[in-house]
Write a protein that holds these residues in place. Structure first.
Motif, PDB file in Angstrom:
ATOM      1  N   VAL A   1       0.778  -1.121  -0.047  1.00 43.39           N
ATOM      2  CA  VAL A   1       0.021   0.102  -0.020  1.00 43.39           C
ATOM      3  C   VAL A   1       0.947   1.290  -0.048  1.00 43.39           C
ATOM      4  O   VAL A   1       1.686   1.366   0.818  1.00 43.39           O
ATOM      5  N   VAL A   2       0.857   1.998  -0.966  1.00 49.03           N
ATOM      6  CA  VAL A   2       1.327   3.370  -0.743  1.00 49.03           C
ATOM      7  C   VAL A   2       0.194   4.414  -0.035  1.00 49.03           C
ATOM      8  O   VAL A   2      -0.784   4.626  -0.385  1.00 49.03           O
ATOM      9  N   THR A   3       0.843   4.877   0.988  1.00 50.68           N
ATOM     10  CA  THR A   3       0.018   5.888   1.849  1.00 50.68           C
ATOM     11  C   THR A   3       0.127   7.108   1.563  1.00 50.68           C
ATOM     12  O   THR A   3       1.026   7.545   0.713  1.00 50.68           O
ATOM     13  N   ALA A   4      -0.507   8.010   2.504  1.00 46.47           N
ATOM     14  CA  ALA A   4      -0.712   9.344   1.774  1.00 46.47           C
ATOM     15  C   ALA A   4       0.835  10.060   2.397  1.00 46.47           C
ATOM     16  O   ALA A   4       1.013  11.197   1.581  1.00 46.47           O
ATOM     17  N   SER A   5       1.757   9.427   3.005  1.00 49.38           N
ATOM     18  CA  SER A   5       2.940   9.926   3.277  1.00 49.38           C
ATOM     19  C   SER A   5       3.992   9.691   2.221  1.00 49.38           C
ATOM     20  O   SER A   5       5.135  10.270   1.940  1.00 49.38           O
ATOM     21  N   GLY A   6       3.534   8.869   1.229  1.00 49.91           N
ATOM     22  CA  GLY A   6       4.248   8.360  -0.046  1.00 49.91           C
ATOM     23  C   GLY A   6       5.107   7.099   0.374  1.00 49.91           C
ATOM     24  O   GLY A   6       5.996   6.721  -0.676  1.00 49.91           O
ATOM     25  N   ARG A   7       4.831   6.762   1.335  1.00 49.50           N
ATOM     26  CA  ARG A   7       5.584   5.388   1.872  1.00 49.50           C
ATOM     27  C   ARG A   7       4.899   4.151   1.312  1.00 49.50           C
ATOM     28  O   ARG A   7       3.683   4.098   1.110  1.00 49.50           O
ATOM     29  N   ALA A   8       5.753   3.065   0.810  1.00 56.08           N
ATOM     30  CA  ALA A   8       4.965   1.948   0.259  1.00 56.08           C
ATOM     31  C   ALA A   8       5.285   1.068   1.500  1.00 56.08           C
ATOM     32  O   ALA A   8       6.366   0.353   1.686  1.00 56.08           O
ATOM     33  N   LEU A   9       4.178   0.619   1.922  1.00 56.50           N
ATOM     34  CA  LEU A   9       4.074  -0.298   3.100  1.00 56.50           C
ATOM     35  C   LEU A   9       3.629  -1.780   2.756  1.00 56.50           C
ATOM     36  O   LEU A   9       2.825  -1.873   2.065  1.00 56.50           O
ATOM     37  N   VAL A  10       4.470  -2.750   3.087  1.00 52.26           N
ATOM     38  CA  VAL A  10       3.961  -4.181   2.942  1.00 52.26           C
ATOM     39  C   VAL A  10       3.296  -4.658   4.057  1.00 52.26           C
ATOM     40  O   VAL A  10       3.747  -4.614   5.201  1.00 52.26           O
ATOM     41  N   CYS A  11       1.924  -4.977   4.032  1.00 53.05           N
ATOM     42  CA  CYS A  11       1.169  -5.155   5.154  1.00 53.05           C
ATOM     43  C   CYS A  11       0.691  -6.558   5.173  1.00 53.05           C
ATOM     44  O   CYS A  11       0.168  -7.471   4.257  1.00 53.05           O
ATOM     45  N   ASN A  12       0.918  -7.385   6.226  1.00 59.32           N
ATOM     46  CA  ASN A  12       0.492  -8.710   6.609  1.00 59.32           C
ATOM     47  C   ASN A  12       0.335  -8.997   7.884  1.00 59.32           C
ATOM     48  O   ASN A  12       0.316  -7.986   8.603  1.00 59.32           O
ATOM     49  N   ALA A  13       0.202 -10.221   8.267  1.00 57.19           N
ATOM     50  CA  ALA A  13      -0.309 -10.245   9.869  1.00 57.19           C
ATOM     51  C   ALA A  13       1.031  -9.916  10.843  1.00 57.19           C
ATOM     52  O   ALA A  13       0.800  -9.779  12.058  1.00 57.19           O
ATOM     53  N   HIS A  14       2.133  -9.649  10.217  1.00 61.32           N
ATOM     54  CA  HIS A  14       3.568  -9.137  11.238  1.00 61.32           C
ATOM     55  C   HIS A  14       3.729  -7.947  10.895  1.00 61.32           C
ATOM     56  O   HIS A  14       4.385  -7.330  11.754  1.00 61.32           O
ATOM     57  N   GLU A  15       3.502  -7.286   9.725  1.00 57.10           N
ATOM     58  CA  GLU A  15       4.021  -6.212   9.360  1.00 57.10           C
ATOM     59  C   GLU A  15       2.627  -5.206   9.052  1.00 57.10           C
ATOM     60  O   GLU A  15       2.004  -5.474   8.370  1.00 57.10           O
ATOM     61  N   HIS A  16       2.856  -4.090   9.961  1.00 58.56           N
ATOM     62  CA  HIS A  16       1.570  -2.916   9.676  1.00 58.56           C
ATOM     63  C   HIS A  16       0.272  -3.862   9.855  1.00 58.56           C
ATOM     64  O   HIS A  16      -0.698  -3.866   9.093  1.00 58.56           O
ATOM     65  N   ALA A  17       0.132  -4.639  10.773  1.00 63.06           N
ATOM     66  CA  ALA A  17      -0.965  -5.608  10.891  1.00 63.06           C
ATOM     67  C   ALA A  17      -2.209  -5.042  11.005  1.00 63.06           C
ATOM     68  O   ALA A  17      -3.473  -5.422  10.766  1.00 63.06           O
ATOM     69  N   ASP A  18      -2.343  -3.455  11.558  1.00 61.34           N
ATOM     70  CA  ASP A  18      -3.578  -2.765  11.711  1.00 61.34           C
ATOM     71  C   ASP A  18      -3.973  -2.610  10.625  1.00 61.34           C
ATOM     72  O   ASP A  18      -5.217  -2.526  10.110  1.00 61.34           O
ATOM     73  N   LEU A  19      -3.239  -2.175   9.332  1.00 68.87           N
ATOM     74  CA  LEU A  19      -3.586  -1.671   8.068  1.00 68.87           C
ATOM     75  C   LEU A  19      -4.090  -3.096   7.267  1.00 68.87           C
ATOM     76  O   LEU A  19      -4.982  -2.993   6.425  1.00 68.87           O
ATOM     77  N   TYR A  20      -3.084  -4.089   7.658  1.00 67.06           N
ATOM     78  CA  TYR A  20      -3.559  -5.528   7.137  1.00 67.06           C
ATOM     79  C   TYR A  20      -5.066  -5.752   7.430  1.00 67.06           C
ATOM     80  O   TYR A  20      -5.999  -6.123   6.415  1.00 67.06           O
ATOM     81  N   TRP A  21      -5.509  -5.457   8.703  1.00 66.61           N
ATOM     82  CA  TRP A  21      -6.798  -5.858   9.180  1.00 66.61           C
ATOM     83  C   TRP A  21      -7.679  -5.045   8.506  1.00 66.61           C
ATOM     84  O   TRP A  21      -8.633  -5.568   8.011  1.00 66.61           O
ATOM     85  N   ALA A  22      -7.401  -3.806   8.186  1.00 67.95           N
ATOM     86  CA  ALA A  22      -8.624  -2.796   7.608  1.00 67.95           C
ATOM     87  C   ALA A  22      -8.568  -3.046   6.037  1.00 67.95           C
ATOM     88  O   ALA A  22      -9.556  -2.769   5.659  1.00 67.95           O
ATOM     89  N   LEU A  23      -7.689  -3.525   5.439  1.00 71.00           N
ATOM     90  CA  LEU A  23      -7.948  -3.690   3.992  1.00 71.00           C
ATOM     91  C   LEU A  23      -8.610  -4.875   3.543  1.00 71.00           C
ATOM     92  O   LEU A  23      -9.055  -5.171   2.564  1.00 71.00           O
ATOM     93  N   ARG A  24      -8.871  -5.761   4.623  1.00 69.23           N
ATOM     94  CA  ARG A  24      -9.711  -6.901   4.450  1.00 69.23           C
ATOM     95  C   ARG A  24     -11.129  -6.736   5.035  1.00 69.23           C
ATOM     96  O   ARG A  24     -11.705  -7.009   6.001  1.00 69.23           O
ATOM     97  N   GLY A  25     -11.967  -5.819   3.760  1.00 64.66           N
ATOM     98  CA  GLY A  25     -13.275  -5.582   4.244  1.00 64.66           C
ATOM     99  C   GLY A  25     -13.458  -4.093   4.587  1.00 64.66           C
ATOM    100  O   GLY A  25     -14.767  -3.709   4.728  1.00 64.66           O
ATOM    101  N   GLY A  26     -12.397  -3.099   4.766  1.00 63.79           N
ATOM    102  CA  GLY A  26     -12.851  -1.996   5.038  1.00 63.79           C
ATOM    103  C   GLY A  26     -13.026  -0.934   3.993  1.00 63.79           C
ATOM    104  O   GLY A  26     -13.203   0.288   4.277  1.00 63.79           O
TER     105      GLY A  26
END
Length: 381
Positions: free
Chosen positions: A75-100
């Motif tokens: 995910v490329v966020t508003a700050s311009g960072r490309a975040l790899v999201c899964n159960a171990h990294e950025h788990a909050d965003l990974y949760w939100a991407l599944r149905g948010g």
């Protein structure tokens, strides 16, 4: 985004999919390996929006929603960072991407999905005289949500202006045709079916059949690249968390019947079965909250793009009236992928008890509300 459409098989037989890929290309690419990701039936729908809002289709009761099979996203966020999201990294965003919902937290460029082996399936199609509509809906709603996981079923009530209303049911089973014939006995024993069809197909042939494009994969794209055209329609949705009463069924049937005298256009109400793997996921495990429904309802009104404005307005009135008439009988929840700009209670309807957590994730990753639209998740409640 359409250029980010590569479909590849990665380690652990996981599907690595660009955010611009269309469903028909994902099905075809994975079919070469005897695999699939459960997704929707419309061939030209993009994987990104489907996944981010849930992802319901004919494999959902067996394998889960599309979002339930997401194991990683970039995910490329508003700050311009490309975040790899899964159960171990950025788990909050990974949760939100599944149905948010799509477009809320950033630009997703890459998905990684769990895949499932597939080969053959059996499909069924039934039709009854309209006089059987009430008992058929009653029988279907008691049967479909509790069928074996491998069976996904739809009940279809429809009517074109000036035509006769129709009631049909169709479904797909991960098993044999003989097994499916036995499973649908509660439906075939209801009323007097005028059509009973059970067919064995390859999984890919079934995907093409549901997509309405029995030709080549290239033809299963929108014109001018493919052979499919666009439709002009308006939709709304509901979830039913308890069985419809006789009054609810009567309201639905009478609503469809009223379409006969409403001029050009057509109306469809689709009841899509829930249960199975969909409902075994706890409400808070992902952002997709609709885990205790028996079935969902899609209300659809179609007309031609060349029709005068009065025709479109009449179809919209019909849709709104039917939707309003069903309010006493439904849960108050709606499917976030059938986004409805007219829905005033959308925050609760789409996200329910998961809303507060989604707002928290939004505030953390997009505090300036860069990604916003009419029904985007806010940074504050």
């Amino acid at each position: 985004m359409s250029r980010l459409s590569r479909v590849a098989l990665g380690p652990q037989r996981r599907a690595v999919v660009g955010a611009g890929a269309r469903l028909i290309d994902i099905y075809a690419g994975l079919w070469e390996h005897g695999l699939t990701v459960p997704a929707g039936t419309c061939p030209t729908v993009g994987i990104a929006g489907l996944t981010l809002g849930g992802g319901i289709g004919f494999g959902a009761r067996k394998f889960g929603l599309t979002c339930d099979n997401l194991v990683e996203a970039t995910v490329v966020t508003a700050s311009g960072r490309a975040l790899v999201c899964n159960a171990h990294e950025h788990a909050d965003l990974y949760w939100a991407l599944r149905g948010g919902g799509g477009g809320n937290f950033g630009v997703v460029t890459r998905f990684v999905f769990r895949t499932h082996p597939v080969a053959g399936v059996a499909t069924y199609a039934l039709e009854w005289p309209w006089s059987d509509a009430r008992p058929v809906v009653q029988a279907w709603q008691k049967w479909a949500p509790h069928a074996p996981d491998g069976l996904f079923s739809v009940c279809n009530l429809n009517c074109a202006g000036g035509g006769s209303p129709r009631i049909t049911s169709a479904g797909q089973f991960f098993g044999t045709a003989q097994q499916l014939k036995t499973l649908i006995a509660p439906l075939t024993a209801t009323g007097s079916p005028t059509r009973v069809s059970v067919v064995s197909r390859t999984y890919m042939d079934a995907a093409r059949m549901w997509a309405g494009c029995s030709g080549t994969i290239a033809e299963c794209h929108l014109q001018p690249q493919g052979a499919l055209g666009r439709s002009t329609f308006k939709g709304k949705s509901d979830y039913a968390n308890k069985l419809f009463s006789a009054r609810a069924v009567d309201t639905l049937v009478r609503g469809i019947e009223s379409r006969k005298t409403r001029g050009s256009g057509s109306a469809i109400v689709l009841l899509d079965s829930s249960g199975g793997a969909i409902n075994r996921v706890p409400k808070g495990a992902t952002a997709f909250v609709h885990r205790d429904a028996l079935f969902s309802l899609q209300y659809l009104a179609y007309w031609q793009p060349t029709d005068p404005p009065a025709v479109g307005a009449a179809n919209l009135r019909f849709l709104r009236n039917l939707y309003a008439a069903m309010r006493p009988f439904v849960s108050g929840f709606s499917y976030q992928n059938y986004i409805d700009p007219e829905l005033s209670s959308w925050k609760h309807a789409y996200y329910g008890s998961n809303l507060a957590r989604l707002v928290s994730v939004k505030r953390r990753h997009d505090p300036g509300n860069v990604f916003n639209f009419r029904q985007s998740i806010p940074t504050r409640l």
